[in-house]
Design an enzyme around this catalytic site. Structure first.
Site, mmCIF file in Angstrom:
data_model
loop_
_atom_site.group_PDB
_atom_site.id
_atom_site.type_symbol
_atom_site.label_atom_id
_atom_site.label_comp_id
_atom_site.label_asym_id
_atom_site.label_seq_id
_atom_site.Cartn_x
_atom_site.Cartn_y
_atom_site.Cartn_z
ATOM 1 N N HIS A 60 0.871 -1.190 0.000
ATOM 2 C CA HIS A 60 0.000 0.000 0.000
ATOM 3 C C HIS A 60 0.905 1.236 0.000
ATOM 4 O O HIS A 60 1.686 1.423 -0.924
ATOM 5 C CB HIS A 60 -0.948 -0.104 1.213
ATOM 6 C CG HIS A 60 -2.025 0.930 1.287
ATOM 7 N ND1 HIS A 60 -2.385 1.742 0.240
ATOM 8 C CD2 HIS A 60 -2.861 1.288 2.324
ATOM 9 C CE1 HIS A 60 -3.372 2.547 0.621
ATOM 10 N NE2 HIS A 60 -3.670 2.295 1.879
ATOM 11 N N HIS A 80 -2.490 -2.342 -9.514
ATOM 12 C CA HIS A 80 -3.475 -1.766 -8.605
ATOM 13 C C HIS A 80 -4.716 -2.654 -8.601
ATOM 14 O O HIS A 80 -5.076 -3.195 -9.638
ATOM 15 C CB HIS A 80 -3.849 -0.338 -9.046
ATOM 16 C CG HIS A 80 -4.502 0.454 -7.970
ATOM 17 N ND1 HIS A 80 -5.862 0.390 -7.735
ATOM 18 C CD2 HIS A 80 -3.986 1.307 -7.057
ATOM 19 C CE1 HIS A 80 -6.144 1.187 -6.715
ATOM 20 N NE2 HIS A 80 -5.029 1.750 -6.277
ATOM 21 N N ASP A 88 2.414 5.568 -6.565
ATOM 22 C CA ASP A 88 3.697 5.467 -5.877
ATOM 23 C C ASP A 88 4.888 5.428 -6.822
ATOM 24 O O ASP A 88 6.025 5.588 -6.390
ATOM 25 C CB ASP A 88 3.705 4.211 -4.992
ATOM 26 C CG ASP A 88 2.768 4.359 -3.805
ATOM 27 O OD1 ASP A 88 2.644 5.491 -3.307
ATOM 28 O OD2 ASP A 88 2.159 3.356 -3.392
#
Ligand code: ACO
Length: 394
Positions: free
Chosen positions: A237, A276, A330
């Site tokens: 995460h 994702h 990210d």
């Protein structure tokens, strides 16, 4: 002897119950806060596309939007900004926790953040009050103080003096100031603001869901936020941004990217910053950050990080796009944050500073129409085992 399966039907046989591992595709609640279109690559905060908010808005305005489901008037925004500014300072005891633990070897900044935010509840005499007023006050206080705690952790880790908050700067500019010990220029302040806006909310992500599960028990908002921080820490995460930078550092130079990727793929390694649960196309936040990455790497002289990142992106998209694996937020945020001068270990705390807005907004939403989260497990253990006395066990 009690056979639980007979009495309570706890044992499911194949085909009796279906379940979705990782709650994939399970709808857990209704929300007015944000919407993720995983096929179209769109993210919307209460009707506003993320691109628009990243271009036009501020963290303060976005936080108000998430909390109250509408954009503020000028007077409301001024008042809300004032509240956030007023609550920045944290008790000396919280600074002491940070000073005592943030520089310890092997202690991750997210561990200290989790501990310090948990301890903050001790200094809030209204922490246990369950009224609309205390919920909203705590939403603002926790989010305001999260930036101060996170910045202090970074300062102590790097052996620098803690910088106390200023009350005349925006949330983003003040956070940058406390991290770096200098007021940001206009570009740095804007980019920090954009980073916080992009990280502010993301529907039913793992950390928000963790916060909601806690809130659904009617625990206090601090407890919900601590659960959020705990879930965000993991590398699947929020911890992925730090891992992306570690990956770029271990690759070292653009010339080594191709060989490194070949080997990683041969070993079936997961490439951090890709994939994702919901997006099966480019994460719109990654697109925005890639745009900023150009300017910030040019200014910082860190263009090689971006060159490497884009090489990895190109190869990954060629090989995995069909499988729905694309860069997520990210991937480029690491390059951007590193180029702003932020240490990789402090990337996930920055994520938390932004996401705090989403956690408290969703917690408040949950509280207003609460029902305890209590899903089931499929029990796949034995139906009945004999109790062998301790002395006879082998
Ligand atoms: N690199 C290579 N392959 C991947 C990647 C990746 N980053 N992500 C998923 N895959 C592959 C898996 O190996 C799996 O392949 P298989 O079907 O051949 O076994 C398939 O795609 C499905 O992967 P899952 O892990 O089951 O997908 P899930 O939806 O459970 O996980 C997750 C999503 C955790 C984000 C995953 O893509 C991942 O681990 N990515 C790397 C970590 C990361 O970047 N996390 C940040 C996510 S964004 C955020 O939280 C802010």
């Amino acid at each position: 002897m009690t056979t639980y399966s007979e009495e309570f039907k706890l044992v499911a046989r194949p085909g009796e119950i279906s379940f979705s591992k990782g709650l994939d595709g399970v709808v857990a609640a209704e929300s007015t806060k944000s919407y993720v279109d995983g096929l179209g690559g769109r993210l919307v905060y209460h009707g506003h596309p993320i691109e628009e908010l990243a271009e036009e808005s501020t963290f303060e305005e976005v936080f108000f939007l998430l909390l109250y489901d509408r954009l503020p008037t000028a007077a409301e925004l001024a008042r809300f900004t004032g509240q956030l500014q007023q609550h920045r300072e944290i008790p000396e005891e919280i600074y002491a926790i940070v000073r005592d633990h943030a520089a310890r070897r092997g202690v991750h900044p997210m561990t200290v953040l989790r501990t310090a935010i948990s301890a903050l509840a001790v200094f809030d005499e209204h922490a246990e009050e369950d009224t609309p007023e205390t919920h909203q006050a705590q939403a603002v206080q926790i989010t305001s103080k999260m930036a101060t705690v996170a910045a202090a952790i970074g300062r102590v880790r790097s052996g620098q003096a803690i910088v106390h908050p200023r009350s005349d700067l925006s949330h983003a500019a003040n956070y940058f100031y406390m991290m770096m010990g200098r007021v940001p220029d206009a570009f740095e302040a804007r980019l920090t603001d954009v980073l916080l806006i992009l990280h502010a909310d993301h529907e039913s992500n793992a950390s928000t869901f963790a916060a909601l599960v806690v809130k659904s028990t009617l625990a206090d908002t601090y407890s919900a936020v601590v659960a959020g921080i705990a879930a965000l820490k993991g590398p699947l995460h929020g911890g992925a941004n730090e891992q992306v930078m570690k990956m770029l550092e271990s690759i070292g130079s653009p010339e080594r990217v191709a060989a490194w990727l070949d080997e990683a793929m041969a070993q079936k390694k997961k490439i951090m910053g890709f994939g994702h649960r919901v997006y099966k196309t480019m994460d719109p936040r990654a697109t925005i950050l890639r745009g900023y990455a150009r300017e910030v790497t040019r200014r910082a002289g860190t263009e090689r990080w971006l060159v490497m990142a884009e090489q990895i992106e190109k190869t990954m998209v060629e090989k995995f796009a069909q499988k729905g694996i694309w860069p997520n937020v990210d991937f480029f945020s690491g390059v951007v944050m590193a180029s702003l001068g932020i240490d990789p270990s402090m990337f996930t705390p920055l994520f938390a500073v932004g996401r705090s807005a989403g956690w408290v907004a969703h917690a408040w939403e949950q509280r207003q129409d609460n029902r305890l989260f209590r899903p089931r497990f499929v029990y796949v253990g034995p139906e009945s085992e004999p109790y062998i006395p301790l002395a006879e066990r082998k």
